[in-house]
Structures are given as structure tokens and as C-alpha cells.
Design a protein around this motif. Sequence first.
Motif, PDB file in Angstrom:
ATOM      1  N   LYS A 176      -1.086 124.215 107.866  1.00  0.00           N
ATOM      2  CA  LYS A 176      -1.593 123.071 108.705  1.00  0.00           C
ATOM      3  C   LYS A 176      -1.258 121.957 108.129  1.00  0.00           C
ATOM      4  N   LYS A 177      -1.127 121.385 107.151  1.00  0.00           N
ATOM      5  CA  LYS A 177      -0.590 120.218 106.340  1.00  0.00           C
ATOM      6  C   LYS A 177       0.959 119.933 106.904  1.00  0.00           C
ATOM      7  N   LEU A 178       1.861 120.997 106.718  1.00  0.00           N
ATOM      8  CA  LEU A 178       3.257 120.904 107.297  1.00  0.00           C
ATOM      9  C   LEU A 178       3.354 120.582 108.696  1.00  0.00           C
ATOM     10  N   LEU A 179       2.382 121.309 109.485  1.00  0.00           N
ATOM     11  CA  LEU A 179       2.688 121.197 111.126  1.00  0.00           C
ATOM     12  C   LEU A 179       2.100 119.626 111.249  1.00  0.00           C
ATOM     13  N   ASP A 180       0.968 119.225 110.536  1.00  0.00           N
ATOM     14  CA  ASP A 180       0.764 117.910 110.726  1.00  0.00           C
ATOM     15  C   ASP A 180       1.909 116.848 110.491  1.00  0.00           C
ATOM     16  N   VAL A 181       2.459 117.091 109.165  1.00  0.00           N
ATOM     17  CA  VAL A 181       3.764 116.319 109.079  1.00  0.00           C
ATOM     18  C   VAL A 181       4.818 116.366 109.738  1.00  0.00           C
ATOM     19  N   VAL A 182       4.954 117.322 110.300  1.00  0.00           N
ATOM     20  CA  VAL A 182       6.116 117.278 111.404  1.00  0.00           C
ATOM     21  C   VAL A 182       5.777 116.945 112.835  1.00  0.00           C
TER      22      VAL A 182
ATOM     23  N   ALA B   6      15.303 122.414 110.878  1.00  0.00           N
ATOM     24  CA  ALA B   6      15.530 122.754 112.123  1.00  0.00           C
ATOM     25  C   ALA B   6      14.758 122.212 113.180  1.00  0.00           C
ATOM     26  N   ILE B   7      13.465 121.983 112.812  1.00  0.00           N
ATOM     27  CA  ILE B   7      12.492 121.181 113.605  1.00  0.00           C
ATOM     28  C   ILE B   7      12.976 119.887 113.762  1.00  0.00           C
ATOM     29  N   GLY B   8      13.124 119.011 112.693  1.00  0.00           N
ATOM     30  CA  GLY B   8      13.504 117.678 112.598  1.00  0.00           C
ATOM     31  C   GLY B   8      14.821 117.411 113.405  1.00  0.00           C
TER      32      GLY B   8
ATOM     33  N   GLN C  32       5.881 134.479 111.111  1.00  0.00           N
ATOM     34  CA  GLN C  32       4.976 134.467 110.221  1.00  0.00           C
ATOM     35  C   GLN C  32       5.027 132.826 109.499  1.00  0.00           C
ATOM     36  N   ASN C  33       3.711 132.567 109.132  1.00  0.00           N
ATOM     37  CA  ASN C  33       3.916 130.927 108.478  1.00  0.00           C
ATOM     38  C   ASN C  33       4.603 130.948 107.341  1.00  0.00           C
ATOM     39  N   SER C  34       5.151 132.008 106.631  1.00  0.00           N
ATOM     40  CA  SER C  34       5.619 131.520 105.318  1.00  0.00           C
ATOM     41  C   SER C  34       7.239 130.979 105.670  1.00  0.00           C
ATOM     42  N   GLY C  35       7.668 131.193 106.776  1.00  0.00           N
ATOM     43  CA  GLY C  35       8.911 130.673 107.112  1.00  0.00           C
ATOM     44  C   GLY C  35       8.941 129.365 107.684  1.00  0.00           C
ATOM     45  N   LEU C  36       7.857 128.791 107.684  1.00  0.00           N
ATOM     46  CA  LEU C  36       7.683 127.268 108.071  1.00  0.00           C
ATOM     47  C   LEU C  36       8.482 126.342 107.280  1.00  0.00           C
ATOM     48  N   GLY C  37       8.189 126.566 106.043  1.00  0.00           N
ATOM     49  CA  GLY C  37       8.973 125.734 105.267  1.00  0.00           C
ATOM     50  C   GLY C  37      10.341 125.573 105.237  1.00  0.00           C
ATOM     51  N   ASN C  38      10.929 126.782 105.430  1.00  0.00           N
ATOM     52  CA  ASN C  38      12.396 127.084 105.747  1.00  0.00           C
ATOM     53  C   ASN C  38      12.854 126.050 107.023  1.00  0.00           C
ATOM     54  N   SER C  39      12.152 126.203 108.006  1.00  0.00           N
ATOM     55  CA  SER C  39      12.270 125.512 109.360  1.00  0.00           C
ATOM     56  C   SER C  39      12.229 124.169 109.306  1.00  0.00           C
ATOM     57  N   ILE C  40      11.677 123.326 108.475  1.00  0.00           N
ATOM     58  CA  ILE C  40      11.579 121.966 108.876  1.00  0.00           C
ATOM     59  C   ILE C  40      12.739 121.278 109.248  1.00  0.00           C
TER      60      ILE C  40
END
Length: 168
Positions: free
Chosen positions: A117-123, A80-82, A70-78
Motif C-alpha cells: 500500500k505504501k508503494l502504491l501511495d508513492v507512485v 514501468a509505472i513511472g 501478485q503484489n510481490s512483483g510491484l517493486g519490480n514494476s515501479i
Amino acid sequence: MKASESVYKAIKKSGIDFIASVPCANLKNLLNYIYNDKEILHVPVTREEEGFGVCAGAHLAGRKTALLMQNSGLGNSINAIGSLCKVYGIPLLLIISHRGDLKEKIPAQIPMGQWTKKLLDVVGIPYYCPKTPEEAYKIIPYASEFSIKMGYPVAVLLDALYWEYDSI
């Protein structure tokens, strides 16, 4: 074709053989397909960033991976992505239930819904937003291959209107 069935068939068409997932009401029918598929190794995880780590390990072991979240966990994953996906060139298909937009009933979901979408763009994660099961079936294999070519995650965002196709 129903929403969940289409995503499942596209996952199969993509050759994905390893999936980590975090539960979400919108993903429940899709998860039932995954649970019953003996060719896909499925690892339920408790948090999205844990899913990134598990999928990275599976990729390094030669598996083709996807994370259902779910997109709500995207912020927690930044982080790990980076620090994991970016640094080590980890491809990963993200199938994201996009909450917090049209038809959302839970106010707490709205901020992340508007920031996704903004977070996905940022990363630097490309994302695609199919509106019908036919579009999802077409886009998901392309997104999976693009992820491999980039050596980085690619996201498919599926909103509440998309999941209505499960009830038609």
C-alpha cells in the motif's frame, strides 16, 4: 458468489477484453475463467513489469486492459509505472493478489505485503480493498472506469481472507 467468479463477472461487466497475467496460487480459479473466455485475449507473462508493457501496447491498439498479478512483483514494476504509464497516460486495472499479510505462510512474502500500500501511495496509484465477493463485483467496474478517467493504473487488492470465499 465465490471470490474468483465475482472478480471474473466484474471484469466482464467492465468490458475488459485484454488481460495479461502472472501466475499466483490465489488467482488460479480466476485464471481458469479467463482461459475459457473466448472474448478476452489473455497473454500470460513471466514478470509483472512485462505485463505493464504488454497492457500498454494493447491499450494503444484500442483494447480495455487488466493485469492480474501478485503484489510481490510491484517493486519490480515501479519503473514501468513511472516511465510508461505515467508518461503516456496508460489506464490499466490492476487485480492484485495481496500476499504477505494475515494467514501468510511464507515469511519471504511479508516485507512486500507490508510495503504494498505504501508503494502504491508513492507512485500515486489509487487502490481499493474489497472484503467480500459482493464488494469486489461492485468496486471493480468503478475502478476500471476511474483508471480510464485518470489515464493511469488503479489497483484492486485482494487479500488471503478475500480468497477464502472460493472455498465456501
